[in-house]
Design a protein around this motif. Structure first.
Motif, PDB file in Angstrom:
ATOM      1  N   LEU A   1      -5.769  11.190  -8.383  1.00  0.00           N
ATOM      2  CA  LEU A   1      -5.294  10.205  -7.411  1.00  0.00           C
ATOM      3  C   LEU A   1      -4.866   8.915  -8.110  1.00  0.00           C
ATOM      4  O   LEU A   1      -3.827   8.339  -7.782  1.00  0.00           O
ATOM      5  N   LEU A   2      -5.659   8.478  -9.073  1.00  0.00           N
ATOM      6  CA  LEU A   2      -5.326   7.257  -9.803  1.00  0.00           C
ATOM      7  C   LEU A   2      -4.016   7.421 -10.559  1.00  0.00           C
ATOM      8  O   LEU A   2      -3.150   6.533 -10.543  1.00  0.00           O
ATOM      9  N   GLY A   3      -3.825   8.566 -11.217  1.00  0.00           N
ATOM     10  CA  GLY A   3      -2.601   8.797 -11.976  1.00  0.00           C
ATOM     11  C   GLY A   3      -1.372   8.882 -11.091  1.00  0.00           C
ATOM     12  O   GLY A   3      -0.295   8.375 -11.449  1.00  0.00           O
ATOM     13  N   ALA A   4      -1.497   9.505  -9.926  1.00  0.00           N
ATOM     14  CA  ALA A   4      -0.380   9.542  -8.978  1.00  0.00           C
ATOM     15  C   ALA A   4      -0.009   8.130  -8.555  1.00  0.00           C
ATOM     16  O   ALA A   4       1.175   7.796  -8.396  1.00  0.00           O
ATOM     17  N   ALA A   5      -1.022   7.274  -8.390  1.00  0.00           N
ATOM     18  CA  ALA A   5      -0.774   5.885  -8.023  1.00  0.00           C
ATOM     19  C   ALA A   5      -0.041   5.139  -9.131  1.00  0.00           C
ATOM     20  O   ALA A   5       0.896   4.367  -8.884  1.00  0.00           O
ATOM     21  N   VAL A   6      -0.453   5.358 -10.389  1.00  0.00           N
ATOM     22  CA  VAL A   6       0.218   4.710 -11.522  1.00  0.00           C
ATOM     23  C   VAL A   6       1.688   5.137 -11.585  1.00  0.00           C
ATOM     24  O   VAL A   6       2.591   4.315 -11.784  1.00  0.00           O
TER      25      VAL A   6
ATOM     26  N   LEU B   1       8.982  10.023  -1.873  1.00  0.00           N
ATOM     27  CA  LEU B   1       8.069  11.156  -2.005  1.00  0.00           C
ATOM     28  C   LEU B   1       8.188  11.694  -3.424  1.00  0.00           C
ATOM     29  O   LEU B   1       9.187  12.320  -3.783  1.00  0.00           O
ATOM     30  N   LEU B   2       7.176  11.424  -4.235  1.00  0.00           N
ATOM     31  CA  LEU B   2       7.146  11.893  -5.614  1.00  0.00           C
ATOM     32  C   LEU B   2       6.188  13.072  -5.727  1.00  0.00           C
ATOM     33  O   LEU B   2       5.038  12.984  -5.288  1.00  0.00           O
ATOM     34  N   LEU B   3       6.643  14.151  -6.316  1.00  0.00           N
ATOM     35  CA  LEU B   3       5.794  15.306  -6.613  1.00  0.00           C
ATOM     36  C   LEU B   3       5.689  15.461  -8.116  1.00  0.00           C
ATOM     37  O   LEU B   3       6.691  15.343  -8.838  1.00  0.00           O
ATOM     38  N   MET B   4       4.483  15.735  -8.597  1.00  0.00           N
ATOM     39  CA  MET B   4       4.264  15.943 -10.022  1.00  0.00           C
ATOM     40  C   MET B   4       3.177  16.989 -10.200  1.00  0.00           C
ATOM     41  O   MET B   4       2.344  17.196  -9.313  1.00  0.00           O
ATOM     42  N   ASN B   5       3.171  17.664 -11.342  1.00  0.00           N
ATOM     43  CA  ASN B   5       2.088  18.575 -11.679  1.00  0.00           C
ATOM     44  C   ASN B   5       0.764  17.813 -11.688  1.00  0.00           C
ATOM     45  O   ASN B   5       0.723  16.627 -12.031  1.00  0.00           O
TER      46      ASN B   5
ATOM     47  N   PHE C   1       0.826  -1.191   0.000  1.00  0.00           N
ATOM     48  CA  PHE C   1       0.000   0.000   0.000  1.00  0.00           C
ATOM     49  C   PHE C   1       0.869   1.254   0.000  1.00  0.00           C
ATOM     50  O   PHE C   1       2.032   1.224   0.411  1.00  0.00           O
ATOM     51  N   ALA C   2       0.293   2.353  -0.455  1.00  0.00           N
ATOM     52  CA  ALA C   2       0.982   3.636  -0.444  1.00  0.00           C
ATOM     53  C   ALA C   2      -0.074   4.716  -0.270  1.00  0.00           C
ATOM     54  O   ALA C   2      -1.279   4.435  -0.208  1.00  0.00           O
ATOM     55  N   ILE C   3       0.383   5.953  -0.185  1.00  0.00           N
ATOM     56  CA  ILE C   3      -0.512   7.103  -0.068  1.00  0.00           C
ATOM     57  C   ILE C   3      -0.350   7.977  -1.296  1.00  0.00           C
ATOM     58  O   ILE C   3       0.775   8.229  -1.741  1.00  0.00           O
ATOM     59  N   VAL C   4      -1.472   8.418  -1.859  1.00  0.00           N
ATOM     60  CA  VAL C   4      -1.455   9.341  -2.990  1.00  0.00           C
ATOM     61  C   VAL C   4      -2.295  10.556  -2.629  1.00  0.00           C
ATOM     62  O   VAL C   4      -3.194  10.487  -1.777  1.00  0.00           O
ATOM     63  N   ALA C   5      -1.994  11.674  -3.290  1.00  0.00           N
ATOM     64  CA  ALA C   5      -2.713  12.913  -3.003  1.00  0.00           C
ATOM     65  C   ALA C   5      -2.878  13.733  -4.268  1.00  0.00           C
ATOM     66  O   ALA C   5      -2.071  13.637  -5.196  1.00  0.00           O
ATOM     67  N   ASP C   6      -3.929  14.529  -4.282  1.00  0.00           N
ATOM     68  CA  ASP C   6      -4.206  15.470  -5.366  1.00  0.00           C
ATOM     69  C   ASP C   6      -4.471  16.818  -4.695  1.00  0.00           C
ATOM     70  O   ASP C   6      -5.494  17.000  -4.030  1.00  0.00           O
ATOM     71  N   ILE C   7      -3.543  17.760  -4.866  1.00  0.00           N
ATOM     72  CA  ILE C   7      -3.579  19.014  -4.135  1.00  0.00           C
ATOM     73  C   ILE C   7      -3.933  20.152  -5.087  1.00  0.00           C
ATOM     74  O   ILE C   7      -3.197  20.459  -6.031  1.00  0.00           O
ATOM     75  N   GLY C   8      -5.082  20.780  -4.842  1.00  0.00           N
ATOM     76  CA  GLY C   8      -5.484  21.941  -5.618  1.00  0.00           C
ATOM     77  C   GLY C   8      -5.340  23.208  -4.802  1.00  0.00           C
ATOM     78  O   GLY C   8      -4.868  23.191  -3.663  1.00  0.00           O
ATOM     79  N   GLY C   9      -5.778  24.311  -5.368  1.00  0.00           N
ATOM     80  CA  GLY C   9      -5.659  25.580  -4.678  1.00  0.00           C
ATOM     81  C   GLY C   9      -6.631  25.732  -3.525  1.00  0.00           C
ATOM     82  O   GLY C   9      -6.444  26.591  -2.653  1.00  0.00           O
TER      83      GLY C   9
ATOM     84  N   LEU D   1      -2.417   5.341   9.136  1.00  0.00           N
ATOM     85  CA  LEU D   1      -1.527   4.935   8.041  1.00  0.00           C
ATOM     86  C   LEU D   1      -0.097   5.438   8.243  1.00  0.00           C
ATOM     87  O   LEU D   1       0.645   5.639   7.284  1.00  0.00           O
ATOM     88  N   THR D   2       0.312   5.621   9.492  1.00  0.00           N
ATOM     89  CA  THR D   2       1.662   6.146   9.747  1.00  0.00           C
ATOM     90  C   THR D   2       2.754   5.177   9.322  1.00  0.00           C
ATOM     91  O   THR D   2       3.908   5.575   9.139  1.00  0.00           O
ATOM     92  N   ALA D   3       2.428   3.896   9.142  1.00  0.00           N
ATOM     93  CA  ALA D   3       3.438   2.916   8.728  1.00  0.00           C
ATOM     94  C   ALA D   3       3.743   2.988   7.240  1.00  0.00           C
ATOM     95  O   ALA D   3       4.762   2.444   6.792  1.00  0.00           O
ATOM     96  N   LEU D   4       2.893   3.651   6.469  1.00  0.00           N
ATOM     97  CA  LEU D   4       3.112   3.728   5.018  1.00  0.00           C
ATOM     98  C   LEU D   4       4.134   4.821   4.719  1.00  0.00           C
ATOM     99  O   LEU D   4       3.973   5.969   5.136  1.00  0.00           O
ATOM    100  N   LYS D   5       5.171   4.465   3.959  1.00  0.00           N
ATOM    101  CA  LYS D   5       6.306   5.370   3.755  1.00  0.00           C
ATOM    102  C   LYS D   5       6.536   5.739   2.291  1.00  0.00           C
ATOM    103  O   LYS D   5       7.554   6.342   1.971  1.00  0.00           O
ATOM    104  N   ASP D   6       5.610   5.353   1.406  1.00  0.00           N
ATOM    105  CA  ASP D   6       5.719   5.705  -0.011  1.00  0.00           C
ATOM    106  C   ASP D   6       4.545   6.608  -0.376  1.00  0.00           C
ATOM    107  O   ASP D   6       3.381   6.239  -0.200  1.00  0.00           O
ATOM    108  N   VAL D   7       4.856   7.813  -0.902  1.00  0.00           N
ATOM    109  CA  VAL D   7       3.829   8.815  -1.157  1.00  0.00           C
ATOM    110  C   VAL D   7       4.057   9.445  -2.527  1.00  0.00           C
ATOM    111  O   VAL D   7       5.198   9.753  -2.899  1.00  0.00           O
ATOM    112  N   ALA D   8       2.972   9.642  -3.274  1.00  0.00           N
ATOM    113  CA  ALA D   8       3.031  10.366  -4.549  1.00  0.00           C
ATOM    114  C   ALA D   8       1.953  11.432  -4.534  1.00  0.00           C
ATOM    115  O   ALA D   8       0.808  11.163  -4.148  1.00  0.00           O
ATOM    116  N   ILE D   9       2.312  12.640  -4.976  1.00  0.00           N
ATOM    117  CA  ILE D   9       1.412  13.788  -4.883  1.00  0.00           C
ATOM    118  C   ILE D   9       1.366  14.536  -6.205  1.00  0.00           C
ATOM    119  O   ILE D   9       2.400  14.938  -6.746  1.00  0.00           O
ATOM    120  N   GLY D  10       0.166  14.726  -6.724  1.00  0.00           N
ATOM    121  CA  GLY D  10      -0.056  15.650  -7.830  1.00  0.00           C
ATOM    122  C   GLY D  10      -0.472  16.981  -7.253  1.00  0.00           C
ATOM    123  O   GLY D  10      -1.343  17.032  -6.381  1.00  0.00           O
TER     124      GLY D  10
END
Length: 323
Positions: free
Chosen positions: A310-315, A99-103, A7-15, A57-66
């Protein structure tokens, strides 16, 4: 570690809002989705830490964020909010392995190969070739644009700012709209029409063009009146929106020969989907002179998935962890 890495954590951050989810990396299934106002947190790290603690979910250490801003190195500065941070410092502070950051539209582009059949609706064209380039554009607060290129078993996203190229009017009505917009802005881009504020601008311009004295409406009000067919001006506004959207989508198809499909995402089109069929969207997509036959082959898909970011950050995260 073997168990948590499933498992991992993904995020989609808008304004305005920050969306978080857990993802199962084998199936890309999303769960434990939470949405927070960005204004509730001093930093993105605070918001992520709160989500982890709230969901256990503090044990999860892989994160991707759009995130809704350009990513051009370690320092990130949001365009429409005051969060700014170092990716390396955030990763170290939270003790993350990845920790992956992407547009945000890079994330949407990465979601395209993973969309299920019931998460997209085809509008014309032939069958998509999954080995060919894809394009995505999405109208919301602004106009996002990106491409995706298959490379073996992986995908290479091509982020860009295609919403800010020149907009080219093609009809007398569009020339009038252009003149109205040029009086307000030093540059008239597709985003000036193909967005929430763009719908409002089209409505005002068409009212002037048709010499109708009417108060301005919000994008939501325009959409509601068009869907209910209670305002001819609102219907004409949405029809002009779709015509211009078709032209820009067709340009993207030509730019990279996107036989993998052109995908329309964003918040506006799914809400106005019942009006798409009566518009000139596909006609304008195809109307490329000597290359009209070329574009007629290319499929267009309306993305109806609720959380493509969120799906794309996961991919993207799954592809990165796979090496």
């Amino acid at each position: 570690m073997a168990d948590t890495r499933k498992f991992a954590i993904v995020a989609d951050i808008g304004g305005t809002n920050a969306r978080f989810s857990r993802v199962a990396l084998d199936t890309l299934a999303l769960d434990k989705v939470a949405v927070y106002p960005c204004a509730d947190f001093a930093t993105l790290a605070d918001a992520l830490s709160h989500y982890q603690q709230q969901q256990g979910l503090t044990a999860l250490k892989d994160v991707a964020i759009g995130i809704a801003c350009p990513i051009n190195g370690d320092e990130v500065r949001m365009t429409n909010f005051d969060w700014q941070f170092s990716i390396k410092a955030m990763q170290a502070g939270l003790g993350l392995d990845t920790l992956l950051l992407m547009n945000d539209f890079t994330a949407v582009a990465m979601s395209l190969p993973a969309l299920a059949e019931d998460q997209k609706i085809q509008i014309g064209g032939e069958a998509a070739n999954p080995e060919q380039p894809m394009a995505v554009l999405g109208a919301g607060t602004g106009l996002g644009v990106a491409h995706l290129v298959p490379f073996g078993q992986k995908y290479i996203p091509l982020p860009g700012e295609g919403g800010h190229v020149d907009w080219a009017p093609q009809t007398e009505q569009e020339w009038f709209i252009y003149q109205q917009l040029a009086a307000e802005h030093d540059h008239v881009s597709p985003e000036r029409l193909l967005s929430g504020p763009g719908l409002e601008a089209i409505y005002r311009a068409l009212a002037a063009y048709q010499k109708i004295d009417t108060p301005p409406l919000t994008a939501g009000e325009i959409g509601q009146q068009a869907l209910s067919n209670s305002s001819a001006l609102a219907v004409a506004t949405v029809e002009q929106f779709y015509a211009s959207l078709g032209s820009i989508a067709g340009n993207l198809a030509l730019t990279l020969s996107t036989f993998g499909g052109v995908y329309v995402a964003g918040g506006i089109v799914p809400k106005l989907l019942p009006l798409l069929g009566r518009s000139e969207f596909r006609q304008r997509f195809d109307a490329k002179g000597r290359f009209s036959g070329f574009n007629r082959q290319i499929p267009v898909f309306i993305v109806t998935a609720e959380q493509p970011g969120l799906l794309g950050a996961a991919v993207y995260l799954k592809q990165t962890l796979a090496g």
